[in-house]
Design a protein around this motif. Structure first.
Motif, mmCIF file in Angstrom:
data_model
loop_
_atom_site.group_PDB
_atom_site.id
_atom_site.type_symbol
_atom_site.label_atom_id
_atom_site.label_comp_id
_atom_site.label_asym_id
_atom_site.label_seq_id
_atom_site.Cartn_x
_atom_site.Cartn_y
_atom_site.Cartn_z
ATOM 1 N N VAL A 68 -20.079 -39.481 -26.971
ATOM 2 C CA VAL A 68 -20.032 -40.869 -27.323
ATOM 3 C C VAL A 68 -20.824 -41.386 -26.349
ATOM 4 O O VAL A 68 -21.139 -41.136 -25.139
ATOM 5 N N ASP A 69 -21.414 -42.820 -26.805
ATOM 6 C CA ASP A 69 -22.363 -43.475 -26.006
ATOM 7 C C ASP A 69 -21.728 -45.014 -25.768
ATOM 8 O O ASP A 69 -20.674 -45.193 -26.279
ATOM 9 N N TRP A 70 -22.287 -45.695 -25.071
ATOM 10 C CA TRP A 70 -21.961 -46.897 -24.913
ATOM 11 C C TRP A 70 -21.585 -47.963 -26.130
ATOM 12 O O TRP A 70 -20.356 -48.584 -26.255
ATOM 13 N N GLY A 71 -22.322 -47.862 -27.029
ATOM 14 C CA GLY A 71 -22.210 -48.781 -28.273
ATOM 15 C C GLY A 71 -20.939 -48.224 -28.810
ATOM 16 O O GLY A 71 -20.170 -49.045 -29.136
ATOM 17 N N ALA A 72 -20.956 -46.953 -29.176
ATOM 18 C CA ALA A 72 -19.749 -46.448 -29.915
ATOM 19 C C ALA A 72 -18.402 -46.773 -29.152
ATOM 20 O O ALA A 72 -17.347 -47.045 -29.662
ATOM 21 N N SER A 73 -18.463 -46.488 -27.967
ATOM 22 C CA SER A 73 -17.217 -46.632 -26.885
ATOM 23 C C SER A 73 -16.730 -48.150 -26.971
ATOM 24 O O SER A 73 -15.794 -48.445 -27.039
ATOM 25 N N TYR B 136 -11.911 -49.947 -18.546
ATOM 26 C CA TYR B 136 -11.224 -48.831 -18.292
ATOM 27 C C TYR B 136 -11.558 -47.626 -19.109
ATOM 28 O O TYR B 136 -12.340 -46.881 -18.774
ATOM 29 N N PRO B 137 -11.156 -47.839 -20.597
ATOM 30 C CA PRO B 137 -11.545 -46.950 -21.472
ATOM 31 C C PRO B 137 -13.122 -46.531 -21.450
ATOM 32 O O PRO B 137 -13.385 -45.434 -21.791
ATOM 33 N N ILE B 138 -13.983 -47.855 -21.831
ATOM 34 C CA ILE B 138 -15.314 -47.617 -21.969
ATOM 35 C C ILE B 138 -15.898 -46.677 -20.943
ATOM 36 O O ILE B 138 -16.604 -45.861 -21.101
ATOM 37 N N VAL B 139 -15.709 -47.202 -19.795
ATOM 38 C CA VAL B 139 -16.319 -46.612 -18.677
ATOM 39 C C VAL B 139 -16.131 -44.799 -18.713
ATOM 40 O O VAL B 139 -16.985 -44.252 -18.361
ATOM 41 N N PHE B 140 -15.004 -44.787 -18.642
ATOM 42 C CA PHE B 140 -14.295 -43.301 -18.485
ATOM 43 C C PHE B 140 -14.966 -42.420 -19.571
ATOM 44 O O PHE B 140 -15.511 -41.498 -19.683
ATOM 45 N N HIS C 6 -17.905 -37.994 -20.209
ATOM 46 C CA HIS C 6 -18.014 -37.010 -21.457
ATOM 47 C C HIS C 6 -16.845 -37.369 -22.483
ATOM 48 O O HIS C 6 -16.081 -36.304 -23.229
ATOM 49 N N GLY C 7 -16.545 -38.539 -22.769
ATOM 50 C CA GLY C 7 -15.445 -38.716 -23.840
ATOM 51 C C GLY C 7 -14.154 -38.948 -23.387
ATOM 52 O O GLY C 7 -13.243 -38.893 -24.303
ATOM 53 N N GLN C 8 -13.796 -38.625 -21.927
ATOM 54 C CA GLN C 8 -12.598 -38.575 -21.484
ATOM 55 C C GLN C 8 -12.045 -39.491 -20.498
ATOM 56 O O GLN C 8 -12.881 -39.926 -19.435
ATOM 57 N N THR C 9 -10.890 -40.315 -20.794
ATOM 58 C CA THR C 9 -10.246 -41.005 -19.848
ATOM 59 C C THR C 9 -9.425 -40.063 -19.184
ATOM 60 O O THR C 9 -9.209 -39.000 -19.554
#
Length: 175
Positions: A106-111, A76-80, A85-88
């Motif tokens: 933010v990108d996949w790795g950082a998220s 949930y948090p990663i995909v959103f 653009h960094g927002q759930t």
């Protein structure tokens, strides 16, 4: 009230990879908690729907529910964050966004890193660690944000264009 919540927020000047200087308004713990609560309520509603659907499938449904619940909590948090653009949804409602320390989206790795360490921050034994970490660094970062090199910032009027637009203050714009 609201005035107090903003007093805890801090301005942070950063230089982007392109060499522009921007000012990020770091989100304080109260605003972040409100966004977290909204996201929790959305996930809780989804859990209820999953539970009802799983109930229809008996024993097999229990297994499916466990897998779906795990994926919901994890993704949930990663995909959103990456796709929006960094927002759930909770961050969007509170006009917050996750950005890299230098203002990049933010990108996949950082998220993945910041959200994987979210579990460490919330485990009872480690909760104090996450809390102490957030007190010891100037941006009030959790361990996840420290490890991922990310910050949670306020957006100007909650606008998102090509990416999450931080509140930008141009300082001596060089040609």
């Amino acid at each position: 009230g609201m005035r107090r919540a903003h007093a805890i927020d801090t301005l942070r000047r950063v230089e982007t990879p392109e060499g522009c200087e921007i000012t990020l308004r770091i989100a304080g713990p109260l605003t972040r908690a409100r966004a977290w609560l909204l996201d929790f309520l959305i996930r809780f509603a989804l859990w209820m729907v999953l539970a009802m659907l799983a109930g229809l499938a008996g024993k097999f449904g229990e297994g499916l529910f466990m897998i779906a619940a795990f994926l919901l909590e994890w993704l949930y948090p990663i995909v959103f964050e990456v796709m929006l653009h960094g927002q759930t949804p909770g961050k969007r409602a509170c006009h917050l966004a996750v950005l890299h320390d230098d203002g990049r989206p933010v990108d996949w790795g950082a998220s993945f890193v910041r959200n994987t360490l979210r579990f460490v921050d919330f485990l009872p034994a480690f909760y104090a660690t996450g809390f102490v970490a957030s007190l010891l660094n100037r941006d009030g970062k959790r361990l996840g944000d420290l490890a991922a090199g990310t910050v949670v910032v306020h957006l100007e009027n909650g606008k998102t264009g090509s990416g999450a637009e931080p509140e930008i203050v141009v300082a001596g714009a060089e040609p």
